[in-house]
Design a protein around this motif. Structure first.
Motif, mmCIF file in Angstrom:
data_model
loop_
_atom_site.group_PDB
_atom_site.id
_atom_site.type_symbol
_atom_site.label_atom_id
_atom_site.label_comp_id
_atom_site.label_asym_id
_atom_site.label_seq_id
_atom_site.Cartn_x
_atom_site.Cartn_y
_atom_site.Cartn_z
ATOM 1 N N LEU A 152 -1.834 -6.421 -13.404
ATOM 2 C CA LEU A 152 -3.198 -6.300 -13.921
ATOM 3 C C LEU A 152 -4.127 -5.566 -12.962
ATOM 4 N N GLN A 153 -3.747 -5.470 -11.704
ATOM 5 C CA GLN A 153 -4.578 -4.790 -10.708
ATOM 6 C C GLN A 153 -4.225 -3.311 -10.550
ATOM 7 N N GLN A 154 -3.239 -2.831 -11.300
ATOM 8 C CA GLN A 154 -2.800 -1.448 -11.132
ATOM 9 C C GLN A 154 -3.646 -0.485 -11.966
ATOM 10 N N ASN A 155 -3.386 0.788 -11.803
ATOM 11 C CA ASN A 155 -4.206 1.846 -12.385
ATOM 12 C C ASN A 155 -3.735 2.233 -13.781
ATOM 13 N N ILE A 156 -4.639 2.837 -14.536
ATOM 14 C CA ILE A 156 -4.300 3.487 -15.792
ATOM 15 C C ILE A 156 -4.136 4.993 -15.574
ATOM 16 N N CYS A 157 -4.956 5.551 -14.716
ATOM 17 C CA CYS A 157 -4.908 6.977 -14.395
ATOM 18 C C CYS A 157 -5.391 7.150 -12.959
ATOM 19 N N LEU A 188 -11.098 0.905 -18.807
ATOM 20 C CA LEU A 188 -10.005 0.066 -19.284
ATOM 21 C C LEU A 188 -9.483 -0.838 -18.173
ATOM 22 N N GLU A 189 -9.425 -0.346 -16.957
ATOM 23 C CA GLU A 189 -8.989 -1.181 -15.836
ATOM 24 C C GLU A 189 -9.916 -2.372 -15.643
ATOM 25 N N THR A 190 -11.206 -2.187 -15.876
ATOM 26 C CA THR A 190 -12.157 -3.293 -15.790
ATOM 27 C C THR A 190 -11.843 -4.357 -16.841
ATOM 28 N N VAL A 191 -11.454 -3.922 -18.036
ATOM 29 C CA VAL A 191 -11.061 -4.867 -19.080
ATOM 30 C C VAL A 191 -9.834 -5.664 -18.649
ATOM 31 N N LEU A 192 -8.850 -4.980 -18.058
ATOM 32 C CA LEU A 192 -7.617 -5.654 -17.642
ATOM 33 C C LEU A 192 -7.868 -6.684 -16.542
ATOM 34 N N ARG A 193 -8.942 -6.525 -15.798
ATOM 35 C CA ARG A 193 -9.236 -7.447 -14.696
ATOM 36 C C ARG A 193 -10.322 -8.457 -15.042
ATOM 37 N N SER A 194 -10.664 -8.508 -16.319
ATOM 38 C CA SER A 194 -11.739 -9.395 -16.752
ATOM 39 C C SER A 194 -11.184 -10.770 -17.126
ATOM 40 N N PRO A 195 -12.042 -11.797 -17.166
ATOM 41 C CA PRO A 195 -11.587 -13.139 -17.562
ATOM 42 C C PRO A 195 -11.108 -13.208 -19.007
ATOM 43 N N ASN A 196 -11.493 -12.242 -19.843
ATOM 44 C CA ASN A 196 -11.123 -12.257 -21.259
ATOM 45 C C ASN A 196 -9.976 -11.305 -21.573
ATOM 46 N N SER A 213 0.814 -1.218 0.000
ATOM 47 C CA SER A 213 0.000 0.000 0.000
ATOM 48 C C SER A 213 0.848 1.270 0.000
ATOM 49 N N SER A 214 2.151 1.139 0.118
ATOM 50 C CA SER A 214 3.037 2.301 0.046
ATOM 51 C C SER A 214 3.417 2.655 -1.384
ATOM 52 N N ALA A 215 2.849 1.941 -2.353
ATOM 53 C CA ALA A 215 3.052 2.260 -3.765
ATOM 54 C C ALA A 215 1.715 2.591 -4.412
ATOM 55 N N VAL A 216 1.712 3.651 -5.225
ATOM 56 C CA VAL A 216 0.555 4.044 -6.039
ATOM 57 C C VAL A 216 1.048 4.014 -7.478
ATOM 58 N N VAL A 217 0.499 3.118 -8.285
ATOM 59 C CA VAL A 217 1.107 2.802 -9.578
ATOM 60 C C VAL A 217 0.125 3.015 -10.722
#
Length: 266
Positions: free
Chosen positions: A103-108, A139-147, A57-61
């Motif tokens: 895959l759990q990190q942010n885009i913005c 886009l983050e939702t896409v990265l965390r999706s099964p597809n 939690s000490s990193a914001v990526v």
């Protein structure tokens, strides 16, 4: 607690430790905001990725184009490029854990308290802060999706060249990806020019650096990606933190509350 933002690490692990030592960074009390491209081209991509992941939690990526490239190779079937330094990650015993963390990190990220946005390449003038944040969440939702493998198979490409609200599917997601992770030069209508990597004063005809266009707000934008700028945008609102460490320049961190920049020669 102090929040520090850092530009493109790109596998320069020893220099990362050096610059954090200069500010007496401690994960127990401070946070590190990483503006993308943790890995690739430098000598220690695996160590750099593990270090940032282990900050917890000490990193914001936010993800950069090189971070997405690793995922495209691992999940989308793309080939490693000649100058890539990704083999250590792909062969590491914990590589699946590292990929899942990415895959759990942010885009913005939109920090409303500081009136600040951080993404790897910036924020195009054609989007409000709220719209940009919403598209990043999409886009983050896409990265965390099964597809997600389908996305990475088709992620690469320079088309469409310009945003439209009615874009759908991969055209829409590729466009969001390119604005947030590849943008340098842009036209008034939002058309991207993705081939040029020159300095801000050498824009192709009809284009300008994205931060030269007027925005309808006073948000500040922290970004990396554009080493040729050497951190200079000509505006206090637009804070470029990629100072070319992997190319022999510097690695830069900035105190997000005082704006003080600290450099480590590379």
């Amino acid at each position: 607690m102090t929040d520090y933002a850092i530009g493109d690490i790109q596998g320069c692990y020893e220099r990362l430790l050096d610059v954090l030592d200069k500010v007496d960074f401690s994960p127990s009390r401070d946070r590190l905001w990483v503006a993308g491209d943790i890995i690739n081209r430098g000598p220690s991509s695996l160590e750099s990725l593990r270090y940032v992941k282990n900050l917890g939690s000490s990193a914001v990526v936010v993800l950069g184009n090189h971070d997405l490239h690793l995922l495209a190779v691992a999940l989308g079937g793309h080939s490693v490029k000649r100058k890539d330094t990704l083999d250590d990650i792909l062969g590491a015993p914990d590589h699946q854990e590292l990929l899942q963390w990415l895959l759990q990190q942010n885009i913005c990220i939109h920090d409303t308290r500081r009136n600040l946005v951080m993404s790897h390449a910036g924020l195009p003038h054609i989007w409000t802060v709220e719209k940009g944040a919403a598209l990043a969440r999409e886009l983050e939702t896409v990265l965390r999706s099964p597809n997600v493998e389908d996305y990475f198979r088709e992620m690469y490409g320079n088309y469409p060249e310009c945003w439209r609200d009615d874009l759908q599917g991969m055209d829409r997601w590729r466009m969001i990806t390119n604005y947030f992770t590849r943008m340098r030069f842009i036209a008034e209508d939002g058309t991207l020019e993705l081939a040029a990597k020159e300095t801000a004063d050498n824009a192709p005809a009809g284009f300008a650096p994205w931060f030269r266009f007027q925005r309808p707000d006073d948000v500040r934008v922290v970004f990396g990606h554009w080493a040729a700028l050497e951190g200079e945008t000509g505006s206090e609102r637009y804070i470029g933190l990629d100072t070319g460490c992997v190319w022999g320049g510097q690695l830069t961190v900035m105190n997000l509350d005082t704006d003080e920049k600290i450099h480590c020669d590379c």
